[in-house]
Design an enzyme around this catalytic site. Structure first.
Site, short mmCIF file in Angstrom:
data_model
loop_
_atom_site.label_atom_id
_atom_site.label_comp_id
_atom_site.label_asym_id
_atom_site.label_seq_id
_atom_site.Cartn_x
_atom_site.Cartn_y
_atom_site.Cartn_z
N HIS A 68 0.84 -1.20 0.00
CA HIS A 68 0.00 0.00 0.00
C HIS A 68 0.88 1.25 0.00
O HIS A 68 0.65 2.20 -0.75
CB HIS A 68 -0.86 0.06 1.27
CG HIS A 68 -1.96 -0.96 1.35
ND1 HIS A 68 -2.14 -1.76 2.46
CD2 HIS A 68 -2.94 -1.29 0.49
CE1 HIS A 68 -3.20 -2.53 2.26
NE2 HIS A 68 -3.70 -2.28 1.07
N LYS A 90 -15.67 -7.71 3.63
CA LYS A 90 -14.60 -8.16 4.54
C LYS A 90 -14.94 -7.79 5.98
O LYS A 90 -15.47 -6.70 6.23
CB LYS A 90 -13.27 -7.49 4.17
CG LYS A 90 -12.70 -7.86 2.83
CD LYS A 90 -11.40 -7.10 2.60
CE LYS A 90 -10.82 -7.33 1.21
NZ LYS A 90 -9.71 -6.39 0.92
N ARG A 125 -2.20 -5.47 -8.39
CA ARG A 125 -1.11 -6.42 -8.17
C ARG A 125 -0.97 -7.41 -9.32
O ARG A 125 0.13 -7.71 -9.77
CB ARG A 125 -1.36 -7.23 -6.89
CG ARG A 125 -1.04 -6.46 -5.64
CD ARG A 125 -1.53 -7.21 -4.45
NE ARG A 125 -2.97 -7.42 -4.53
CZ ARG A 125 -3.73 -7.80 -3.52
NH1 ARG A 125 -3.19 -8.07 -2.37
NH2 ARG A 125 -5.03 -7.94 -3.67
N SER A 131 -2.97 -7.79 2.72
CA SER A 131 -3.26 -7.63 4.15
C SER A 131 -3.76 -8.96 4.73
O SER A 131 -3.45 -9.30 5.87
CB SER A 131 -4.33 -6.56 4.36
OG SER A 131 -3.86 -5.31 3.95
O1 PNS Z 1 -8.66 -2.52 0.33
P1 PNS Z 1 -9.94 -3.01 -0.30
O2 PNS Z 1 -10.74 -3.87 0.66
O3 PNS Z 1 -9.72 -3.68 -1.62
O4 PNS Z 1 -10.80 -1.67 -0.61
C1 PNS Z 1 -12.09 -1.76 -1.15
C2 PNS Z 1 -12.82 -0.42 -0.89
C3 PNS Z 1 -12.87 -0.14 0.59
C4 PNS Z 1 -12.08 0.69 -1.61
C5 PNS Z 1 -14.25 -0.57 -1.47
O5 PNS Z 1 -14.91 -1.65 -0.88
C6 PNS Z 1 -15.04 0.72 -1.30
O6 PNS Z 1 -14.93 1.63 -2.10
N1 PNS Z 1 -15.85 0.77 -0.21
C7 PNS Z 1 -16.70 1.92 0.06
C8 PNS Z 1 -18.16 1.61 -0.30
C9 PNS Z 1 -18.40 1.83 -1.77
O7 PNS Z 1 -18.27 2.91 -2.30
N2 PNS Z 1 -18.79 0.74 -2.45
C10 PNS Z 1 -19.06 0.75 -3.88
C11 PNS Z 1 -17.82 0.46 -4.68
S1 PNS Z 1 -18.15 0.52 -6.41
#
Ligand code: PNS
Length: 156
Positions: free
Chosen positions: A18, A42, A91, A128
């Site tokens: 990150h 998650k 990645r 993670s």
């Molecule tokens: O580190 P991650 O878990 O891959 O991050 C994913 C994250 C947190 C960026 C994604 O789940 C997110 O944007 N969550 C906020 C809620 C949201 O906007 N959801 C719609 C995504 S199109």
């Protein structure tokens, strides 16, 4: 023109992968806001304030990086602040499908475009989830996370 972007993620916990993406993104932007968000798919190990604190500590050396946290739609957070660019790390091909889906959805929902930075090969297998698994079994995670994160996981 000054360019601000958001770098959203769960950061549960923040890893060296990150940080690499954050640093390389910040080097090419005027301002980068790292947003500790919630991934509904998650169940986080660290609570939101703890994830935020670790991201703040690990990015404190980057003058144009700010850290925030938000539990809601990314596009709502962005639209409320006039930010229309997200920076994310890629990645491997396995990341691509979900990332492209989110990028297209965020563009549709709120006009937020996504800029992908490919991770350096040394971090391509780092996640993670694996870091947490190794830490749970008492393994050595010092190559994968900043020392403050390694200490925090060891304390648990
Ligand atoms: O580190 P991650 O878990 O891959 O991050 C994913 C994250 C947190 C960026 C994604 O789940 C997110 O944007 N969550 C906020 C809620 C949201 O906007 N959801 C719609 C995504 S199109």
């Amino acid at each position: 023109m000054s360019i601000t972007a958001v770098c959203p993620g769960s950061f549960d916990p923040i890893t060296n992968g990150h940080l690499d993406v954050i640093e390389r993104g910040a080097n090419r932007l005027d301002r980068l806001v790292v947003l500790c968000s919630r991934n509904p798919g998650k169940q986080p190990m660290l609570d939101a304030p703890e994830r935020l604190e670790l991201v703040e500590t690990c990015t404190a050396h980057l003058p144009n990086v700010e850290v925030a946290s938000f539990d809601g739609l990314l596009v709502e957070w962005c639209n409320a602040r006039g930010i229309d660019l997200a920076v994310k790390g890629l990645r491997a091909v396995s990341d691509f499908e979900a990332e492209m889906q989110m990028a297209q959805m965020n563009a549709h929902l709120g006009g937020v475009e996504t800029l992908f930075i490919t991770t350096r090969p040394v971090y391509s297998y780092l996640s993670s989830s694996l870091v947490k698994e190794i830490a749970r079994f008492g393994g050595d995670i010092s190559d994968f996370v900043p020392p403050v994160v390694a200490r925090r996981l060891a304390d648990r």
